[in-house]
Design an enzyme around this catalytic site. Structure first.
Site, PDB file in Angstrom:
ATOM      1  N   GLU A  40       9.664  56.821  -0.245  1.00  9.31           N
ATOM      2  CA  GLU A  40       9.144  55.861  -1.224  1.00  9.31           C
ATOM      3  C   GLU A  40       7.629  55.916  -1.400  1.00  9.31           C
ATOM      4  O   GLU A  40       6.943  54.895  -1.315  1.00  9.31           O
ATOM      5  CB  GLU A  40       9.613  54.449  -0.848  1.00  9.31           C
ATOM      6  CG  GLU A  40      11.135  54.348  -0.776  1.00  9.31           C
ATOM      7  CD  GLU A  40      11.660  53.020  -0.229  1.00  9.31           C
ATOM      8  OE1 GLU A  40      10.853  52.133   0.040  1.00  9.31           O
ATOM      9  OE2 GLU A  40      12.886  52.907  -0.079  1.00  9.31           O
ATOM     10  N   GLU A  92      21.499  56.905  -0.290  1.00  9.27           N
ATOM     11  CA  GLU A  92      21.693  55.498   0.130  1.00  9.27           C
ATOM     12  C   GLU A  92      22.574  54.771  -0.883  1.00  9.27           C
ATOM     13  O   GLU A  92      22.243  53.696  -1.378  1.00  9.27           O
ATOM     14  CB  GLU A  92      20.345  54.770   0.235  1.00  9.27           C
ATOM     15  CG  GLU A  92      19.351  55.455   1.150  1.00  9.27           C
ATOM     16  CD  GLU A  92      18.038  54.689   1.317  1.00  9.27           C
ATOM     17  OE1 GLU A  92      17.941  53.535   0.844  1.00  9.27           O
ATOM     18  OE2 GLU A  92      17.119  55.250   1.924  1.00  9.27           O
TER      19      GLU A  92
HETATM   20  O1  G3I Z   1      17.194  43.331  14.086  1.00  5.89           O
HETATM   21  C1  G3I Z   1      16.477  42.157  13.674  1.00  5.89           C
HETATM   22  C2  G3I Z   1      17.024  40.969  14.401  1.00  5.89           C
HETATM   23  O2  G3I Z   1      16.758  41.122  15.773  1.00  5.89           O
HETATM   24  C3  G3I Z   1      16.344  39.711  13.843  1.00  5.89           C
HETATM   25  O3  G3I Z   1      16.907  38.590  14.439  1.00  5.89           O
HETATM   26  C4  G3I Z   1      16.545  39.633  12.334  1.00  5.89           C
HETATM   27  C5  G3I Z   1      15.816  38.445  11.716  1.00  5.89           C
HETATM   28  O4  G3I Z   1      15.618  38.624  10.332  1.00  5.89           O
HETATM   29  O5  G3I Z   1      16.015  40.786  11.736  1.00  5.89           O
HETATM   30  C6  G3I Z   1      16.653  41.973  12.182  1.00  5.89           C
HETATM   31  O6  G3I Z   1      16.066  43.057  11.564  1.00  5.89           O
HETATM   32  C7  G3I Z   1      16.365  43.254  10.198  1.00  5.89           C
HETATM   33  C8  G3I Z   1      16.997  44.620  10.061  1.00  5.89           C
HETATM   34  O7  G3I Z   1      17.138  44.942   8.707  1.00  5.89           O
HETATM   35  C9  G3I Z   1      18.381  44.714  10.737  1.00  5.89           C
HETATM   36  O8  G3I Z   1      19.273  43.847  10.126  1.00  5.89           O
HETATM   37  C10 G3I Z   1      15.054  43.202   9.438  1.00  5.89           C
HETATM   38  O9  G3I Z   1      14.542  41.875   9.461  1.00  5.89           O
HETATM   39  C11 G3I Z   1      15.274  43.636   8.022  1.00  5.89           C
HETATM   40  O10 G3I Z   1      14.015  43.742   7.368  1.00  5.89           O
HETATM   41  C12 G3I Z   1      15.921  45.004   8.013  1.00  5.89           C
HETATM   42  O11 G3I Z   1      16.183  45.373   6.704  1.00  5.89           O
HETATM   43  C13 G3I Z   1      16.403  46.738   6.474  1.00  5.89           C
HETATM   44  C14 G3I Z   1      15.389  47.216   5.421  1.00  5.89           C
HETATM   45  O12 G3I Z   1      15.658  48.560   5.065  1.00  5.89           O
HETATM   46  C15 G3I Z   1      13.974  47.176   5.951  1.00  5.89           C
HETATM   47  O13 G3I Z   1      13.813  48.084   6.992  1.00  5.89           O
HETATM   48  C16 G3I Z   1      17.816  46.921   5.962  1.00  5.89           C
HETATM   49  O14 G3I Z   1      18.730  46.641   7.014  1.00  5.89           O
HETATM   50  C17 G3I Z   1      18.007  48.366   5.480  1.00  5.89           C
HETATM   51  O15 G3I Z   1      19.244  48.480   4.842  1.00  5.89           O
HETATM   52  C18 G3I Z   1      16.924  48.722   4.481  1.00  5.89           C
HETATM   53  O16 G3I Z   1      17.091  50.073   4.142  1.00  5.89           O
HETATM   54  C19 G3I Z   1      16.210  50.560   3.128  1.00  5.89           C
HETATM   55  C20 G3I Z   1      15.882  52.006   3.462  1.00  5.89           C
HETATM   56  O17 G3I Z   1      15.325  52.071   4.755  1.00  5.89           O
HETATM   57  C21 G3I Z   1      14.914  52.593   2.426  1.00  5.89           C
HETATM   58  N1  G3I Z   1      15.436  52.436   1.083  1.00  5.89           N
HETATM   59  C22 G3I Z   1      15.814  51.091   0.702  1.00  5.89           C
HETATM   60  C23 G3I Z   1      16.842  50.564   1.714  1.00  5.89           C
HETATM   61  C24 G3I Z   1      17.353  49.203   1.316  1.00  5.89           C
HETATM   62  O18 G3I Z   1      16.286  48.298   1.361  1.00  5.89           O
END
Ligand code: G3I
Length: 376
Positions: free
Chosen positions: A157, A262
């Site tokens: 990105e 994705e």
């Molecule tokens: O694991 C923690 C947990 O311990 C905590 O209690 C909780 C509280 O909010 O957060 C958890 O982490 C979250 C994690 O996902 C696992 O569920 C993060 O807050 C959250 O920001 C994270 O979101 C991920 C996001 O990327 C940001 O990294 C999504 O799962 C994931 O699907 C998404 O993937 C992205 C790709 O990397 C790049 N392209 C877009 C795609 C969709 O956004």
């Protein structure tokens, strides 16, 4: 007598249905010879907590991607601290099941701890320091899994919606060549690995043009880019089949492979102004934005199935250049779209429902492959 015969017939039917369920062609079998079919997996699947999800992954997919396990903040939270616990288990999972194992992602502006860009006083570090940090990160991680991870999302990105380079700390501190450097460092650490530039909304013309110019420039400089990842965070209406087709063709012309990296299809009302997968976007909860909390109406279920069939038709048309199609999650319950950009919605973007059952979209996708075989 009649009753006993009825029981026997019912038992026979049940047995044949169970056998049918087991022998139903899997996604990976349906697409063998065309391209790999992957799923992004998270902590529950990697650690075996989600045995139902694991069974689906093992039966249906021949590639995996880590939804979060290899992001910088997870694997390298502090300057001298790497945490490989989950990443090691992820790679072991791929090896155990003989899967094509993808890593996501080395250089991104999200999920990177702030220390990466700052000195002890909180100021931005200089170019040389950041390049060294990037090099150490990439060579440590790619080096650790050399020969065991087949494909890396190297830069994720880097582009704005208008096709210009995103003003990330990487760009501001290092300059435009941070992208080339990241690919070179990854290639040095594992010369056999496939290396991907990964982004969303590349079907939008302006962003696509920016990406094409970027890839063309990298190729002209001899930077080892193997493929472009079209993330594929789609809706029922976007992108059009024509735009999807044109986008794959345009990258193919540059001599890179294309990965749908994705994939999901959002059936919920669009909460953002433009098609996007910008994780920082947040929209307030509103019941109007969550219309299917009690279940997906059959008509929308069918629309989703048709939409999947149409998109897979395009991927299949380009099977000489598309090497993998990876779904961003296993079942609807796992999807990031339940919490983005509105928290707590009930989303239905994947091929397996919340109880792990294949949806009509699953049949539509396997049928699309069978139709191509029949035509040949
Ligand atoms: O694991 C923690 C947990 O311990 C905590 O209690 C909780 C509280 O909010 O957060 C958890 O982490 C979250 C994690 O996902 C696992 O569920 C993060 O807050 C959250 O920001 C994270 O979101 C991920 C996001 O990327 C940001 O990294 C999504 O799962 C994931 O699907 C998404 O993937 C992205 C790709 O990397 C790049 N392209 C877009 C795609 C969709 O956004």
């Amino acid at each position: 007598m009649l009753n006993r015969r009825f029981i026997a017939v019912t038992a026979l039917l049940a047995a044949s249905m169970a056998a049918g369920a087991q022998t139903r062609t899997s996604l990976k079998e349906a697409y063998r010879g065309n391209f790999l079919i992957g799923a992004a997996i998270g902590t529950p699947q990697i650690t075996g907590q989600d045995s139902r999800g694991d069974a689906i992954v093992e039966a249906q997919f021949d590639a995996i991607s880590p939804e979060n396990a290899l992001k910088w903040e997870r694997i390298h939270p502090k300057p001298d601290t790497y945490d490989f616990t989950l990443a090691d288990r992820y790679v072991a999972f791929g090896e155990k099941h003989h899967m094509f194992t993808v890593a996501h992602c080395l250089v991104w502006h999200n999920q990177v701890p702030d220390w990466v860009f700052r000195d002890d006083k909180g100021n931005f570090v200089d170019r040389v320091t950041l390049l060294k940090r990037m090099h150490d990160h990439i060579s440590t991680i790619v080096g650790r899994y050399k020969g065991r991870i087949q494909s890396w999302d190297v830069v994720n990105e880097a582009l704005n919606e208008d096709g210009t380079l995103r003003q990330s700390p990487w760009l501001k501190i290092i300059g435009e060549d941070y992208i080339a450097k990241a690919f070179q460092y990854a290639h040095q650490a594992d010369p056999q690995a496939q290396l991907t530039y990964n982004d969303y909304s590349l079907e939008i013309e302006a962003k696509r043009k920016g990406a094409l110019a970027l890839i063309a420039k990298l190729k002209a400089q001899g930077v080892p880019v193997t493929s472009v990842g079209l993330q594929g965070h789609n809706s029922l209406t976007w992108p059009s089949v024509e735009d999807q087709d044109a986008t794959i063709s345009a990258f193919a012309k540059l001599g890179v492979k294309v990965v749908i990296s994705e994939l999901d299809i959002d059936v919920l009302p669009r909460a953002a102004q433009h098609p996007s997968a910008e994780v920082s976007l947040k929209v307030l909860e509103d019941p109007k934005l969550n219309p299917y909390a009690d279940g997906l109406p059959p008509s929308v279920q069918q629309e989703l199935a048709q939409r999947y069939a149409d998109l897979f038709g395009v991927y299949l048309k380009h099977r000489d250049v598309v090497t993998r199609v990876t779904f961003w999650g296993v079942t609807d319950g796992d999807s990031w779209l339940n919490d983005w950009p509105v928290k707590g919605r009930t989303s239905y973007p994947l091929l397996f429902d919340r109880s792990g059952q294949p949806k009509p979209a699953f049949q539509a996708v396997t049928r699309a492959a069978a139709d191509v075989k029949t035509m040949n």
